[in-house]
Design a protein around this motif. Structure first.
Motif, mmCIF file in Angstrom:
data_model
loop_
_atom_site.group_PDB
_atom_site.id
_atom_site.type_symbol
_atom_site.label_atom_id
_atom_site.label_comp_id
_atom_site.label_asym_id
_atom_site.label_seq_id
_atom_site.Cartn_x
_atom_site.Cartn_y
_atom_site.Cartn_z
ATOM 1 N N VAL A 91 46.604 68.629 -15.308
ATOM 2 C CA VAL A 91 45.490 67.811 -15.775
ATOM 3 C C VAL A 91 44.665 68.593 -16.799
ATOM 4 N N LEU A 92 44.581 68.046 -17.997
ATOM 5 C CA LEU A 92 43.819 68.650 -19.094
ATOM 6 C C LEU A 92 42.618 67.765 -19.391
ATOM 7 N N ARG A 93 41.427 68.347 -19.344
ATOM 8 C CA ARG A 93 40.193 67.591 -19.592
ATOM 9 C C ARG A 93 39.437 68.181 -20.771
ATOM 10 N N SER A 94 38.873 67.297 -21.579
ATOM 11 C CA SER A 94 38.037 67.740 -22.693
ATOM 12 C C SER A 94 36.608 67.924 -22.208
ATOM 13 N N LEU A 95 36.018 69.075 -22.536
ATOM 14 C CA LEU A 95 34.609 69.315 -22.227
ATOM 15 C C LEU A 95 33.726 68.937 -23.407
ATOM 16 N N LEU A 96 34.352 68.738 -24.582
ATOM 17 C CA LEU A 96 33.600 68.309 -25.759
ATOM 18 C C LEU A 96 33.271 66.827 -25.673
ATOM 19 N N PHE A 97 34.245 66.034 -25.226
ATOM 20 C CA PHE A 97 34.042 64.606 -24.985
ATOM 21 C C PHE A 97 34.411 64.323 -23.528
ATOM 22 N N PRO A 98 33.463 64.570 -22.611
ATOM 23 C CA PRO A 98 33.760 64.318 -21.194
ATOM 24 C C PRO A 98 34.198 62.876 -20.984
ATOM 25 N N GLY A 99 35.304 62.720 -20.295
ATOM 26 C CA GLY A 99 35.874 61.392 -20.095
ATOM 27 C C GLY A 99 37.292 61.311 -20.612
ATOM 28 N N TYR A 100 37.678 62.272 -21.490
ATOM 29 C CA TYR A 100 39.067 62.295 -21.962
ATOM 30 C C TYR A 100 39.902 63.135 -20.995
ATOM 31 N N VAL A 101 41.010 62.561 -20.531
ATOM 32 C CA VAL A 101 41.912 63.243 -19.600
ATOM 33 C C VAL A 101 43.350 63.051 -20.062
ATOM 34 N N HIS A 102 44.096 64.151 -20.090
ATOM 35 C CA HIS A 102 45.538 64.097 -20.345
ATOM 36 C C HIS A 102 46.243 64.602 -19.093
ATOM 37 N N PHE A 103 47.310 63.924 -18.701
ATOM 38 C CA PHE A 103 48.071 64.376 -17.531
ATOM 39 C C PHE A 103 49.551 64.475 -17.877
ATOM 40 N N SER A 104 50.210 65.448 -17.277
ATOM 41 C CA SER A 104 51.660 65.611 -17.404
ATOM 42 C C SER A 104 52.223 65.866 -16.012
ATOM 43 N N THR A 105 53.295 65.183 -15.690
ATOM 44 C CA THR A 105 53.964 65.421 -14.411
ATOM 45 C C THR A 105 54.847 66.659 -14.542
ATOM 46 N N VAL A 106 54.700 67.600 -13.635
ATOM 47 C CA VAL A 106 55.451 68.855 -13.704
ATOM 48 C C VAL A 106 56.951 68.579 -13.639
ATOM 49 N N GLY A 107 57.697 69.135 -14.622
ATOM 50 C CA GLY A 107 59.145 68.995 -14.626
ATOM 51 C C GLY A 107 59.636 67.587 -14.883
#
Length: 323
Positions: free
Chosen positions: A285-301
């Protein structure tokens, strides 16, 4: 060579995968679509794709307003890059001209209409539009307000005034010139700004073809846990702005077929991203602290990934003081 049967069609958050990936988004961020939206949006995205001839259309996110929210979708053209005419002459471009040959990734943004099915194209974000929005922002800051929430009505008009008149050296008194800003223009600029700062894809999901066009990698298998915990493994889905400024000796070491987009690890200020592993859901889970509310997710493998922005559109101006 045929594409493997178990390869997920990219990008996710599109008409075919939205129901599944919205559940992963909810697990990663806590933000989710309601039952009605899950039922209507996939079909409306498919219609939008067919009507405009996009190669891909996906759910971008939600911008919250005082009297209503805006659901946003984005469409990508037939290719996410264009070739420069110099490349048609044949031969490999030199390192110096390689990044100049990559054009702006073509995207068009839409807001969902009140009927929940049709999509309205957001206005083009031209220099003139950006200047008008900046003028309005400066006007509200002069009154001590850093951010004003969206009204929730694209036809809403923000009224403000700017100082005009002869220079102070001439002894003249500046006067107030009344102006208006349409919310639809502000919404378009807001989406464009957040997208440029936050839109992310995992490394390896996009590749350059032999013709120098950017394409989705049909053999992408996802990020391993060790790779997924490194910020270098996440790339901005936009025209590169940082890599072209690196010393030519550093650019010469890049693998041009995969390392042609800016990694988020080079973002300024350092520390503007939060990256964590969610073992319960097997997600990175990758979250932006510059624009709180943006989230990127990747399923492992796994090739399954996605992202969305859910928020008011406010930039975190306090970030440099928080690091």
């Amino acid at each position: 060579r045929a594409c493997p049967d178990n390869t997920v069609k990219f990008p996710t958050m599109d008409a075919e995968t939205l129901v599944m990936t919205s559940e992963l988004l909810a697990a990663a961020s806590g933000s989710c679509l309601n039952a009605e939206q899950k039922a209507l949006i996939p079909n409306s995205l498919a219609i939008l794709k067919n009507e405009h001839g996009f190669s891909k259309v996906y759910y971008w996110g939600k911008l919250q307003g005082l009297n209503g929210d805006y659901l946003i979708a984005q469409g990508l053209g037939e290719s996410v890059g264009e070739k420069d005419t110099a490349l048609n002459a044949g031969g490999e471009p030199t390192i110096a001209e390689f990044f100049e040959s990559l054009k702006t990734i073509p995207k068009k943004s839409f807001r969902l209409g009140p009927d929940g099915v049709s999509w309205a194209l957001l206005p083009a974000v031209t220099e003139e539009v950006q200047a008008k929005v900046k003028e309005w922002e400066e006007a509200i800051r002069s009154k001590g307000r850093v951010f004003t929430p969206l009204a929730g009505d694209p036809a809403f008009k923000y009224e403000f005034a700017t100082k005009t008149g002869p220079p102070a050296a001439e002894g003249g008194e500046p006067s107030d010139e009344p102006k208006e800003l349409l919310e639809d223009l502000r919404l378009a600029c807001m989406v464009s700004e957040i997208d440029a700062a936050c839109s992310v894809v995992p490394a390896g999901a996009l590749v350059l073809s032999s013709s120098q066009s950017v394409m989705l990698n049909p053999y992408y298998r996802g990020l391993s846990l060790s790779a997924g915990l490194k910020l270098d493994s996440y790339l901005h889905l936009r025209k590169p702005t940082v890599l072209p400024s690196l010393p030519i000796s550093d650019r010469a070491l890049l693998q041009k077929s995969t390392q042609f987009l800016d990694p988020v690890s080079l973002d300024v200020p350092k520390g503007s991203w939060s990256l964590k592993h969610d073992p319960a859901n097997n997600l990175l889970v990758l979250r932006s602290l510059l624009f709180p509310g943006y989230v990127h997710f990747s399923t492992v493998g796994s090739p399954v990934y996605g992202s969305a922005y859910h928020g008011t559109g406010a930039r975190n101006y306090d970030l440099p003081f928080m690091l």
